[in-house]
Write a protein that holds these residues in place. Sequence first.
Motif, PDB file in Angstrom:
ATOM      1  N   ASN A 749       5.122  57.759  55.800  1.00 45.70           N
ATOM      2  CA  ASN A 749       6.063  56.658  55.572  1.00 45.70           C
ATOM      3  C   ASN A 749       6.171  56.272  54.086  1.00 45.70           C
ATOM      4  O   ASN A 749       6.949  55.386  53.737  1.00 45.70           O
ATOM      5  CB  ASN A 749       5.656  55.440  56.381  1.00 45.70           C
ATOM      6  N   LEU A 750       5.367  56.863  53.219  1.00 47.78           N
ATOM      7  CA  LEU A 750       5.490  56.612  51.784  1.00 47.78           C
ATOM      8  C   LEU A 750       6.734  57.315  51.244  1.00 47.78           C
ATOM      9  O   LEU A 750       7.048  58.433  51.657  1.00 47.78           O
ATOM     10  CB  LEU A 750       4.251  57.099  51.040  1.00 47.78           C
ATOM     11  N   PRO A 751       7.453  56.738  50.221  1.00 49.73           N
ATOM     12  CA  PRO A 751       8.634  57.394  49.666  1.00 49.73           C
ATOM     13  C   PRO A 751       8.266  58.542  48.733  1.00 49.73           C
ATOM     14  O   PRO A 751       9.110  59.370  48.410  1.00 49.73           O
ATOM     15  CB  PRO A 751       9.336  56.253  48.913  1.00 49.73           C
ATOM     16  N   GLN A 752       7.014  58.628  48.218  1.00 49.09           N
ATOM     17  CA  GLN A 752       6.610  59.685  47.314  1.00 49.09           C
ATOM     18  C   GLN A 752       6.443  61.001  48.053  1.00 49.09           C
ATOM     19  O   GLN A 752       6.322  61.039  49.261  1.00 49.09           O
ATOM     20  CB  GLN A 752       5.282  59.315  46.617  1.00 49.09           C
ATOM     21  N   CYS A 766       1.516  69.055  53.522  1.00 47.83           N
ATOM     22  CA  CYS A 766       2.389  68.180  52.720  1.00 47.83           C
ATOM     23  C   CYS A 766       3.046  67.190  53.645  1.00 47.83           C
ATOM     24  O   CYS A 766       3.025  67.360  54.865  1.00 47.83           O
ATOM     25  CB  CYS A 766       3.423  69.009  51.958  1.00 47.83           C
ATOM     26  N   ASN A 767       3.685  66.147  53.054  1.00 48.30           N
ATOM     27  CA  ASN A 767       4.383  65.187  53.900  1.00 48.30           C
ATOM     28  C   ASN A 767       5.837  65.604  54.083  1.00 48.30           C
ATOM     29  O   ASN A 767       6.315  66.587  53.505  1.00 48.30           O
ATOM     30  CB  ASN A 767       4.241  63.785  53.347  1.00 48.30           C
ATOM     31  N   ASN A 768       6.553  64.802  54.884  1.00 51.89           N
ATOM     32  CA  ASN A 768       7.925  65.159  55.245  1.00 51.89           C
ATOM     33  C   ASN A 768       8.854  65.148  54.025  1.00 51.89           C
ATOM     34  O   ASN A 768       9.761  65.986  53.917  1.00 51.89           O
ATOM     35  CB  ASN A 768       8.454  64.206  56.303  1.00 51.89           C
ATOM     36  N   ASN A 769       8.648  64.189  53.110  1.00 49.73           N
ATOM     37  CA  ASN A 769       9.562  64.075  51.949  1.00 49.73           C
ATOM     38  C   ASN A 769       9.486  65.353  51.105  1.00 49.73           C
ATOM     39  O   ASN A 769      10.530  65.872  50.653  1.00 49.73           O
ATOM     40  CB  ASN A 769       9.198  62.855  51.088  1.00 49.73           C
ATOM     41  N   TYR A 770       8.260  65.847  50.856  1.00 55.17           N
ATOM     42  CA  TYR A 770       8.125  67.048  50.039  1.00 55.17           C
ATOM     43  C   TYR A 770       8.681  68.263  50.779  1.00 55.17           C
ATOM     44  O   TYR A 770       9.349  69.126  50.206  1.00 55.17           O
ATOM     45  CB  TYR A 770       6.658  67.251  49.659  1.00 55.17           C
ATOM     46  N   ALA A 771       8.438  68.340  52.111  1.00 53.80           N
ATOM     47  CA  ALA A 771       8.930  69.474  52.895  1.00 53.80           C
ATOM     48  C   ALA A 771      10.443  69.501  52.915  1.00 53.80           C
ATOM     49  O   ALA A 771      11.060  70.580  52.893  1.00 53.80           O
ATOM     50  CB  ALA A 771       8.370  69.400  54.314  1.00 53.80           C
ATOM     51  N   ALA A 772      11.088  68.287  52.938  1.00 59.37           N
ATOM     52  CA  ALA A 772      12.549  68.235  52.952  1.00 59.37           C
ATOM     53  C   ALA A 772      13.123  68.801  51.670  1.00 59.37           C
ATOM     54  O   ALA A 772      14.156  69.501  51.694  1.00 59.37           O
ATOM     55  CB  ALA A 772      13.019  66.800  53.158  1.00 59.37           C
ATOM     56  N   ASP A 773      12.471  68.505  50.490  1.00 60.29           N
ATOM     57  CA  ASP A 773      12.941  69.084  49.240  1.00 60.29           C
ATOM     58  C   ASP A 773      12.862  70.609  49.266  1.00 60.29           C
ATOM     59  O   ASP A 773      13.714  71.299  48.684  1.00 60.29           O
ATOM     60  CB  ASP A 773      12.103  68.549  48.073  1.00 60.29           C
ATOM     61  N   GLU A 850      10.261  60.532  41.377  1.00 58.06           N
ATOM     62  CA  GLU A 850      11.252  60.707  40.306  1.00 58.06           C
ATOM     63  C   GLU A 850      11.196  59.528  39.336  1.00 58.06           C
ATOM     64  O   GLU A 850      10.974  58.387  39.731  1.00 58.06           O
ATOM     65  CB  GLU A 850      12.657  60.802  40.904  1.00 58.06           C
ATOM     66  N   ILE A 851      11.455  59.860  38.050  1.00 57.80           N
ATOM     67  CA  ILE A 851      11.566  58.815  37.012  1.00 57.80           C
ATOM     68  C   ILE A 851      12.841  59.089  36.214  1.00 57.80           C
ATOM     69  O   ILE A 851      13.335  60.225  36.179  1.00 57.80           O
ATOM     70  CB  ILE A 851      10.330  58.800  36.100  1.00 57.80           C
ATOM     71  N   PRO A 852      13.381  58.027  35.581  1.00 53.53           N
ATOM     72  CA  PRO A 852      14.621  58.228  34.825  1.00 53.53           C
ATOM     73  C   PRO A 852      14.368  59.111  33.594  1.00 53.53           C
ATOM     74  O   PRO A 852      13.255  59.179  33.076  1.00 53.53           O
ATOM     75  CB  PRO A 852      15.026  56.826  34.448  1.00 53.53           C
TER      76      PRO A 852
END
Length: 852
Positions: A749-752, A766-773, A850-852
């Motif tokens: 559930n973390l956004p990172q 890995c988590n879902n966010n990284y796998a989606a990338d 991500e960072i600007p």
Amino acid sequence: MATEKFRDEQMLIKELLAKHPDGMSIRQVSEMLGINRNSVAKYLDMLQMQGRVTVRRLGAAKIYSLGNRLPADAVFRLARSGVIQFNHMLIVIGLNATAEESLRVSRDEILGKKIRDLPFTLECNPDIHHLLLNGLKGNERRTDARIIAGDRTFAGKVTVSPVFFENGSPGVSLVIDPESGGEQGAVPAKEQDLSEPELNEIEYICVFDPHGILILVNAAYCRMMQKSKTDLIGQKWHLVIADSDCKKIKKSIASLTIDRPQIIEEFRVVTKSGESRWQRWTFTGYFTDAGEARKYRATGLDITGWKKNEERLLAKHHESEKRVHESEAEIRELNKQLYNEISNREKADFHLQFTQFAMDNASYLIIWIDREGRFIYMNKRAYEYIGYSYRELLTRNLFEFLPESLKMHWDSIWDTIRAGRHSTRESVLITRRGEVPVELVLNFLEFKEKSYCCCFIADISERRDAERTLKERQEQYRFLFEGAAEGIIAVDIQTRTIQQANPAMCRMLGYSEEELLTRSIETIHPASDLPFIFTEFDAMARGEKKMVPAVPCLRKDGTLIYTDIISSTLVINGATCNVGFFIDVTDRRNAEMALERSRKELASIFNHLPDATFVINRDGRVIAWNRAIEAMTGVKAKEMLGKGDHEYAIPFYGERRRILADLVFHPEDDNGIGNYLMLQKEGDLFIAENTLPGIHGGNGVLWAKATPVYDEHGEKIAAIESIRDITERKNTEDALRESEERYRSLIENLPQRIFFKDVNSVYISCNNNYAADLKIFPEEIAGMTDYDFYPRELADKYREDDQRLIHSGRSEEIVEEYLVDTTMKRVKTIKTPVRDARGNPLGIIGIFWEIP
């Protein structure tokens, strides 16, 4: 007295031959009656001369049969019909002129020929060859016949009579009586002949109906009855004959049937002139298809002449017998003298035969030779053994069958035996089957002023073989005795002193053979054990014991060894001894003691195993139950050991049932095993987990492992089951699993983006966010590396950072580039190395955004 014995013995011979119609030899008669063979031969010769017995040859033997035969020459002289005489081989040896005339043959055509080779044929039933064979056996037979001689065929009668010739040999006479006018073609033998009875003027022919009323008669019948046909036809058929013959004829006619339509009768008839004549009548019946008689034909023939010839022949026979009887008185006197001579000769023959029998059946070869070695006499055993006939050996020399050395010394041997000393020597006899070792005993003999050497020769092959075998066995015994690995001693039962000892025994006890042979059993055993030793020694001597185990023996150096003793009794040099085989079992005994200590240690280890453990055998009986399982179940080992029928399941399940250990013996049958939380098989091991009602108030979890025990042949003999209470571990695992689930939920559930790599920078998760990338599912990343997702330069950079931090053990915050699809972005990454409790690196955890 001698005459009475002569008559009695002849009578006995005739009675014996009567019981054996096939005939007997002289030897058979002699053996069955107990009469000397020479006497039997003389008696049979006399009986043969009298015609009382006949003789035929069977190989080399004469076979005698009882007979009542006529002299062959008397038959020739008296017979008016044609006569052909055959010898015992059924070869024609004579015929009279009547036979030549009636058969139209010459003597040269048939003399020396057998019946089948004769130039004429006799058709009768039984066939002529069968009749002649019966005649040879002493049976007389007369029958109708059809005679075919050249182009002529006629009816007639044949009579076969047994005869004997002047030399006493048996034979048979064939008498042929053609019927006058009987040539075929004159009167066909069919029913239509009844209308033409006049054609046969020799035979009396008449036909009458079933009531005996005459229908047809011929002229010959009218002449015999001295009446005309008119007077006879319509009258009853009758002949002037005796009442008994009349009744017999009527009975015979009444017995005719469609299957047996003909019968022949012979009887006396009184003619009108008052003359008594012999007639032969043939009665033939003619029947309807239903078997009813329609008429009878009677054909008669006057046979008075033949009967008179027969009576004259019989009278001649009686006359011959009278002459024989008249000469019997003279023969009896001669026989009396002959009997006395036979008796004397029988005694001499008996002694001679007995001596010859003893010589022929002696186990020795008995040979007489002259001074030059020529064979003079040898017994049956000698010439059969050498392999030559008696006649062949009489032309040979004994030295041809003996080694040359014997011939060279023959002169000195002859002088030795001539001086009255027999000579015994071993040599070789050369027979047809090869050389045979023999022993010769030579003796000097003088007979009728001539000198001979009597040789007794014995085959000593068996003796030589026995001597060779004995020598071989002695060598074998010596080899076995001296080469045996076991110690062997022989001890005198009476004195208890050592009589023999082999090298192994000397080495075992440390003595030389000479030293042991001066000792007794008291000196080779400990003094404290002697009462036991003496008791066992005596029991072995009595045969009550054969083996005593682990007997202490004392070596020369004072050290103690242990031996198994196997004993038997044997007589050695006249003394009865106990022969003992000593097997050194010191090492085995030490090993057994060590094994016993090891067993106790293993039992102690088994009882102190932390896991509850029990063992069952193939029969399902408990053979071990350690303390840990006592504590777990509350059941003591003494209560459980030896129990079967799944008794071991009750403490766990409250009932008898199959459990894990049972699968060891029957892995293919899991029926009744129940539902385990986990059950798996690894080779021949079974591992399972299950909750049990009797553990921790019904919430306990047990882990069990069952494994087989094999014997030296690879057969399963037992099953071991170890049980461990894993309730606490399970609770811990459940708690950890819950913690992991909460951690996993937090991570997801973390956004990172979060990942975990091992020490080689290989992704673990890995988590879902990284796998989606990465365009994959989270579980697919395991085993992959950055090289699978990023350009090589970027992947090298990521791996270099990983390895630096894993080795430094420090966390680091990094700003770096991150490629998503084709877009390069800037991210901040925090990488932290992970270590186990001992400080060993396990991998690295990374989190970035991500960072600007």
